[in-house]
Design a protein around this motif. Structure first.
Motif, PDB file in Angstrom:
ATOM      1  N   ASP A 198       0.870  -1.183   0.000  1.00 52.24           N
ATOM      2  CA  ASP A 198       0.000   0.000   0.000  1.00 52.24           C
ATOM      3  C   ASP A 198       0.903   1.229   0.000  1.00 52.24           C
ATOM      4  O   ASP A 198       1.908   1.252   0.720  1.00 52.24           O
ATOM      5  N   THR A 227      -9.419  -1.379  -0.738  1.00 47.60           N
ATOM      6  CA  THR A 227      -9.496  -0.159  -1.526  1.00 47.60           C
ATOM      7  C   THR A 227     -10.502   0.818  -0.937  1.00 47.60           C
ATOM      8  O   THR A 227     -11.479   0.415  -0.321  1.00 47.60           O
ATOM      9  N   ASP A 242      -3.430  -2.850  -1.932  1.00 45.07           N
ATOM     10  CA  ASP A 242      -4.337  -1.787  -2.341  1.00 45.07           C
ATOM     11  C   ASP A 242      -4.574  -1.929  -3.841  1.00 45.07           C
ATOM     12  O   ASP A 242      -3.730  -2.452  -4.572  1.00 45.07           O
ATOM     13  N   ILE A 243      -5.697  -1.458  -4.304  1.00 44.85           N
ATOM     14  CA  ILE A 243      -5.995  -1.488  -5.739  1.00 44.85           C
ATOM     15  C   ILE A 243      -5.315  -0.327  -6.444  1.00 44.85           C
ATOM     16  O   ILE A 243      -4.614  -0.515  -7.434  1.00 44.85           O
ATOM     17  N   ARG A 244      -5.517   0.878  -5.930  1.00 46.79           N
ATOM     18  CA  ARG A 244      -4.973   2.083  -6.577  1.00 46.79           C
ATOM     19  C   ARG A 244      -3.685   2.522  -5.907  1.00 46.79           C
ATOM     20  O   ARG A 244      -3.682   2.910  -4.740  1.00 46.79           O
TER      21      ARG A 244
END
Length: 129
Positions: free
Chosen positions: A14, A86, A58-60
């Protein structure tokens, strides 16, 4: 060839250091080892990926996204159970992640007890319980 993981290490990827710290504290308070990475690239470049029983990502993120990390690991036949987290979840992204083998897709804020239950299921799934 599939890579086997023989550790109880939980990798956290992250870009937010406060999220890293909170997750590491939570995981370690439950008796597991956790190691944090600020980017997908940092995780991929480490030896930790060969020791990881579960990946929380994390996705983003700047650079490689969580979904791109998932695809890269899949292409390398590295079958680490992945839990995505996320603040920007949508149905399409969740569907993509789960279709490609994610263990879970949690939207921030999430319940700590729920995350720990999923982490333990991931460790068990990877043969490290």
């Amino acid at each position: 060839m599939s890579i086997r993981h023989n550790s109880r290490l939980i990798a956290i990827v992250d870009d937010d250091e406060s999220v890293q710290s909170a997750l590491q504290d939570l995981i370690e308070s439950d008796g597991l080892s956790a190691l944090c990475f600020g980017s997908a690239e940092q995780f991929l470049g480490s030896e930790a990926r060969h020791k990881t029983a579960c990946l929380i990502a994390d996705i983003r993120m700047p650079g490689m996204s969580g979904l791109e990390l998932q695809a890269k690991l899949k292409a390398q036949r590295c079958r680490i159970p992945i839990i995505f987290i996320t603040a920007h979840g949508d149905a399409e992204t969740r569907t993509l992640a789960m279709r490609d083998g994610a263990l879970e897709f949690l939207t921030k804020p999430f319940n700590d007890a729920v995350l720990l239950k999923i982490v333990h299921a991931a460790v068990k799934r990877s043969g490290n319980d």
